[in-house]
Design an enzyme around this catalytic site. Structure first.
Site, PDB file in Angstrom:
ATOM      1  N   LEU A 221     -17.694  -4.767  31.969  1.00 47.72           N
ATOM      2  CA  LEU A 221     -17.421  -3.631  32.848  1.00 47.72           C
ATOM      3  C   LEU A 221     -18.762  -3.040  33.253  1.00 47.72           C
ATOM      4  O   LEU A 221     -19.700  -3.016  32.458  1.00 47.72           O
ATOM      5  CB  LEU A 221     -16.592  -2.560  32.127  1.00 47.72           C
ATOM      6  CG  LEU A 221     -15.149  -2.903  31.730  1.00 47.72           C
ATOM      7  CD1 LEU A 221     -14.540  -1.739  30.955  1.00 47.72           C
ATOM      8  CD2 LEU A 221     -14.295  -3.224  32.944  1.00 47.72           C
ATOM      9  N   ASP A 222     -18.848  -2.544  34.486  1.00 46.38           N
ATOM     10  CA  ASP A 222     -20.065  -1.851  34.901  1.00 46.38           C
ATOM     11  C   ASP A 222     -20.326  -0.681  33.967  1.00 46.38           C
ATOM     12  O   ASP A 222     -19.395  -0.103  33.379  1.00 46.38           O
ATOM     13  CB  ASP A 222     -19.920  -1.315  36.334  1.00 46.38           C
ATOM     14  CG  ASP A 222     -19.826  -2.430  37.360  1.00 46.38           C
ATOM     15  OD1 ASP A 222     -20.235  -3.560  37.045  1.00 46.38           O
ATOM     16  OD2 ASP A 222     -19.328  -2.159  38.472  1.00 46.38           O
ATOM     17  N   ARG A 223     -21.583  -0.302  33.852  1.00 50.74           N
ATOM     18  CA  ARG A 223     -21.977   0.776  32.932  1.00 50.74           C
ATOM     19  C   ARG A 223     -21.169   2.056  33.159  1.00 50.74           C
ATOM     20  O   ARG A 223     -20.726   2.711  32.208  1.00 50.74           O
ATOM     21  CB  ARG A 223     -23.468   1.068  33.099  1.00 50.74           C
ATOM     22  CG  ARG A 223     -23.985   2.130  32.141  1.00 50.74           C
ATOM     23  CD  ARG A 223     -25.465   2.408  32.379  1.00 50.74           C
ATOM     24  NE  ARG A 223     -25.957   3.398  31.444  1.00 50.74           N
ATOM     25  CZ  ARG A 223     -27.178   3.900  31.471  1.00 50.74           C
ATOM     26  NH1 ARG A 223     -28.041   3.503  32.380  1.00 50.74           N
ATOM     27  NH2 ARG A 223     -27.552   4.800  30.586  1.00 50.74           N
TER      28      ARG A 223
ATOM     29  N   ARG B 174     -15.455  -2.003  43.884  1.00 46.77           N
ATOM     30  CA  ARG B 174     -16.257  -0.981  44.550  1.00 46.77           C
ATOM     31  C   ARG B 174     -16.609  -1.394  45.979  1.00 46.77           C
ATOM     32  O   ARG B 174     -16.513  -0.595  46.915  1.00 46.77           O
ATOM     33  CB  ARG B 174     -17.526  -0.714  43.734  1.00 46.77           C
ATOM     34  CG  ARG B 174     -17.233  -0.154  42.344  1.00 46.77           C
ATOM     35  CD  ARG B 174     -18.408  -0.284  41.387  1.00 46.77           C
ATOM     36  NE  ARG B 174     -19.561   0.518  41.822  1.00 46.77           N
ATOM     37  CZ  ARG B 174     -20.719   0.551  41.155  1.00 46.77           C
ATOM     38  NH1 ARG B 174     -20.863  -0.182  40.045  1.00 46.77           N
ATOM     39  NH2 ARG B 174     -21.712   1.296  41.578  1.00 46.77           N
TER      40      ARG B 174
END
Length: 318
Positions: free
Chosen positions: A143-145, A245
């Protein structure tokens, strides 16, 4: 400070560990030891399998006895795990599910899944500190930060292989919640747009819709409307970097507080709601358990700050 294993260790190889190269096994077993040192002790014959010297490409068999010599390695005084014990302890409260095969976390926003790229601490380092006796802990996906939610960690190599196969065959269902700008059109249920990843000189990754990119598909469903914003469910069919996104931006509805693909004017409209982070949350994950074959659906609740923000938006449109 120093870390060390001060005595020779004899490690029996289980069926689950069989099939991997000895150098890869040692890199997992000797966490924090530089690769150069691992290859040096292999080259010098200090690592032995069944009392015999082996090459780095040797593939382990079930029942092999691996001799691991004493290894000492200097650590920085600001060792990431010891410096951030509070974060490590906090991870315990984020665990949604755990058994002999899996550990599933509701990852907090702002925490990277692993250290590196200027970050000293990540979820996987924290979990290894939290479970020091676990011989195997590896990320199944990422997962992205700044994205929160369901994160899957394998506790066995066989579990990792099974779950990666489900990902490859698109047998794993991922559902995210995102707050986006404007009124998402009801007819926009799928975005299919190829994505091309660019690495800037700074090391930052930027993804753009580009005909030369990889095929990418995300399914969208409206959950709730708030006039100037919409809560959507996003289900990626493919798993490209920053996919949801960029697809939301491409559809004309960027996600709230997205520092790379977002809209500052939209973010300014949300200031009073209390949101100050990327509103992208991995809400649910459905997959087949690698040990039992049972279909599991794991849900991760939104953090209170995001729940309260949605309540404020809901109240404002009544």
């Amino acid at each position: 400070m120093k870390t060390e294993n001060p005595v020779v260790q004899i490690i029996p190889i289980s069926e689950d560990e069989a099939g991997q190269r000895i150098d890869n096994f040692l890199r997992t077993f000797l966490k924090g030891v530089p690769k150069s040192m691992i290859y040096r002790i292999l080259r010098k014959g200090e690592v032995r399998v069944n009392k015999k010297r082996i090459k780095p490409e040797y593939k382990l068999l079930s029942g092999d006895q691996v001799r691991v010599p004493p290894v000492r390695v200097a650590e920085r005084d600001d060792a990431p795990v010891s410096a951030k014990l509070d974060k490590v302890a906090a991870l315990e409260h984020c665990i949604l599910f755990e058994d002999d095969h899996l550990l599933i976390l509701n990852k907090p926003s702002g925490t990277a899944v692993h250290g590196g790229s200027g970050l000293s601490f990540g979820v996987i380092e924290g979990l290894r500190a939290l479970r020091p006796d676990a011989r195997f802990l590896e990320l199944v996906h990422r997962l992205d930060r700044d994205t929160s939610g369901v994160l899957l960690i394998a506790k066995k190599r066989s579990a990792l292989r099974s779950l990666h196969e489900q990902l490859r065959l698109k047998g794993m269902q991922k559902d995210y919640l995102a707050l986006v700008r404007g009124e998402w059109p009801a007819h926009c249920k799928v975005v299919q747009a190829p994505l091309l990843k660019n690495i800037l000189q700074s090391g930052e990754r930027i993804v753009r819709v580009n005909s030369e990119g990889k095929p990418s598909e995300t399914r969208f469903k409206i959950e709730e409307k708030y006039g100037f914003a919409t809560l959507i469910k996003a289900s990626p069919v493919t798993g490209r970097t920053h996919q949801i996104r960029v697809h939301a931006q491409h559809a004309g509805h960027p996600i709230a507080f997205d520092d790379r693909y977002g809209d500052r004017d939209f973010d300014a409209q949300l200031v009073g709601s209390g949101i100050n982070r990327l509103f992208l949350h991995a809400a649910a994950l459905r997959f087949d358990h690698p040990g039992t074959g049972e279909t599991l659906r794991i849900e991760a609740p939104l953090e209170p700050k995001l729940r309260n923000a949605l309540k404020k938006l809901r109240d404002a449109v009544k």
